[in-house]
Design a protein around this motif. Structure first.
Motif, PDB file in Angstrom:
ATOM      1  N   ARG A  17      -7.900  -8.662  -2.805  1.00 31.74           N
ATOM      2  CA  ARG A  17      -9.140  -7.896  -2.843  1.00 31.74           C
ATOM      3  C   ARG A  17      -9.763  -8.009  -4.227  1.00 31.74           C
ATOM      4  O   ARG A  17      -9.062  -7.948  -5.234  1.00 31.74           O
ATOM      5  N   TYR A  28      -9.808   4.969  -7.014  1.00 35.19           N
ATOM      6  CA  TYR A  28     -10.326   3.892  -6.161  1.00 35.19           C
ATOM      7  C   TYR A  28      -9.188   3.257  -5.354  1.00 35.19           C
ATOM      8  O   TYR A  28      -9.302   3.061  -4.128  1.00 35.19           O
ATOM      9  N   ILE A  29      -8.085   2.949  -6.014  1.00 30.23           N
ATOM     10  CA  ILE A  29      -6.937   2.336  -5.339  1.00 30.23           C
ATOM     11  C   ILE A  29      -6.338   3.303  -4.333  1.00 30.23           C
ATOM     12  O   ILE A  29      -5.968   2.913  -3.204  1.00 30.23           O
ATOM     13  N   LEU A  89      -5.499  -4.251   0.592  1.00 29.49           N
ATOM     14  CA  LEU A  89      -5.295  -4.323  -0.850  1.00 29.49           C
ATOM     15  C   LEU A  89      -5.063  -5.764  -1.288  1.00 29.49           C
ATOM     16  O   LEU A  89      -5.548  -6.183  -2.337  1.00 29.49           O
ATOM     17  N   GLU A 146      -5.316  -7.569  -8.178  1.00 34.25           N
ATOM     18  CA  GLU A 146      -4.414  -6.431  -8.047  1.00 34.25           C
ATOM     19  C   GLU A 146      -3.412  -6.240  -9.183  1.00 34.25           C
ATOM     20  O   GLU A 146      -2.980  -5.112  -9.438  1.00 34.25           O
ATOM     21  N   SER A 201      -7.032   0.383   4.068  1.00 37.18           N
ATOM     22  CA  SER A 201      -7.839  -0.810   3.845  1.00 37.18           C
ATOM     23  C   SER A 201      -6.994  -1.896   3.191  1.00 37.18           C
ATOM     24  O   SER A 201      -5.908  -1.632   2.668  1.00 37.18           O
ATOM     25  N   ASN A 211      -7.818   5.578  -2.658  1.00 35.56           N
ATOM     26  CA  ASN A 211      -8.678   5.652  -1.475  1.00 35.56           C
ATOM     27  C   ASN A 211      -8.524   4.415  -0.591  1.00 35.56           C
ATOM     28  O   ASN A 211      -8.589   4.510   0.635  1.00 35.56           O
ATOM     29  N   ILE A 212      -8.316   3.256  -1.200  1.00 36.83           N
ATOM     30  CA  ILE A 212      -8.036   2.047  -0.418  1.00 36.83           C
ATOM     31  C   ILE A 212      -6.769   2.258   0.409  1.00 36.83           C
ATOM     32  O   ILE A 212      -6.733   1.997   1.616  1.00 36.83           O
ATOM     33  N   CYS A 213      -5.725   2.743  -0.252  1.00 36.10           N
ATOM     34  CA  CYS A 213      -4.448   2.961   0.441  1.00 36.10           C
ATOM     35  C   CYS A 213      -4.569   4.060   1.490  1.00 36.10           C
ATOM     36  O   CYS A 213      -4.045   3.938   2.598  1.00 36.10           O
ATOM     37  N   ARG A 232       0.824  -1.206   0.000  1.00 36.81           N
ATOM     38  CA  ARG A 232       0.000   0.000   0.000  1.00 36.81           C
ATOM     39  C   ARG A 232       0.859   1.257   0.000  1.00 36.81           C
ATOM     40  O   ARG A 232       0.543   2.227  -0.695  1.00 36.81           O
TER      41      ARG A 232
END
Length: 312
Positions: free
Chosen positions: A240, A226-227, A237, A260, A235, A229-231, A99
């Motif tokens: 997923r 989107y990625i 990764l 991924e 959250s 915001n995950i990082c 991440r």
């Protein structure tokens, strides 16, 4: 009427456990101490070599955060034989490192997207063109983007962000070159994705600087937001399912999946075009962090065995 589980109001009580449709929920589980959480994992077949260290790590993360990392070690509610707490922790540690790597890789892409959106929008359409729905395909989507921008501008003014305060006090509004500095990446991505190619050449000009067609760049910016915001929200990764997928170039289509690895291909293609001199050292860093957790399988992320050569 007495206090019982008959309730004519539309609001359910926690005691009754009913929702608004009239059905009933399962009673909430009681909370477990960290020690009891570890005992539960043990009864499900997990090997715990250092209980004190495992308790410390549980207290620093959260049972349900770690829960996502043992999905690949679990079958029918029990751990696969010989699964250790360290196995789960190493998977978690790899994800944390990935991440951080991805976050740093996306940062210059985000800044470039902001800069190019502001430049081409202003030069072709004017300093306030981002507020004019005539340049966008969907007036409704544009309105949603403007609502987001207003919230972001108000927040920037409350926080005293210099570029926001200066422009609003002097001009009463934010020209696009200032607006992009307080927009979220999501707002920039939404505005770009909504540009009408019949009304301006902005979308094509920006995509050209990334070396792709507009529909590809729309997909990439949406996916990377989107990625990001995950990082940004810490959250998971690893392993997923990507609900916002990227369109890959034709030459990369053999690696397409909802996991991924396509993200790393998108990053490679953008760096190949924009900063080719940076990519080799970034790839070395990626290889080093993966090697530092070599016991963790990359299969759940759909990394091919030859991933180093593919990304090289």
């Amino acid at each position: 009427m007495g206090h019982n589980c008959v309730n004519s109001t539309p609001h359910a009580t926690h005691e009754c456990g009913a929702n608004q449709a009239g059905s009933f929920f399962t009673p909430m589980k009681p909370p477990l101490s960290f020690s009891d959480q570890l005992n539960l994992m043990s009864t499900r077949g997990l090997t715990i070599d250092d209980r004190e260290l495992a308790l410390k790590r549980l207290s620093e993360t959260n049972f349900y955060r770690l829960r996502g990392y043992w999905l690949t070690y679990e079958r029918d509610g029990r751990f696969i034989p010989n699964t250790t707490f360290d196995s789960i922790w190493n998977t978690y540690a790899l994800d944390c490192a990935l991440r951080r790597w991805v976050w740093e890789a996306i940062a210059p892409i985000e800044i470039k997207a902001r800069a190019l959106f502001a430049y081409h929008m202003a030069m072709e359409c004017g300093p306030l063109a981002h507020e004019d729905n005539r340049y966008f395909r969907s007036a409704r989507a544009h309105s949603h983007s403007m609502e987001s921008l207003i919230r972001e501008r108000n927040r920037a003014l409350r926080d005293g962000v210099p570029c926001a305060v200066h422009n609003v006090e002097k001009y009463g509004d934010l020209p696009i070159w200032a607006a992009v500095e307080i927009m979220s990446m999501g707002t920039v991505s939404q505005l770009y994705g909504n540009l009408d190619p019949a009304k301006s050449g902005v979308a094509k000009s920006i995509a050209g600087e990334f070396g792709v067609k507009p529909f590809i760049l729309r997909s990439w910016l949406r996916h990377l937001t989107y990625i990001r915001n995950i990082c940004g929200h810490h959250s998971r990764l690893y392993n997923r399912v990507m609900t916002t997928r990227a369109n890959l170039l034709k030459k990369d289509s053999g690696y397409d999946s909802d996991k991924e690895f396509p993200t790393f291909l998108v990053l490679k293609r953008i760096y190949d075009r924009s900063w080719p001199e940076r990519w080799p050292s970034m790839l070395d860093g990626l290889e080093a962090l993966i090697s530092a957790h070599e016991s963790v399988s990359l299969n759940p992320m759909r990394f091919p065995l030859e991933w180093r050569e593919v990304l090289g």
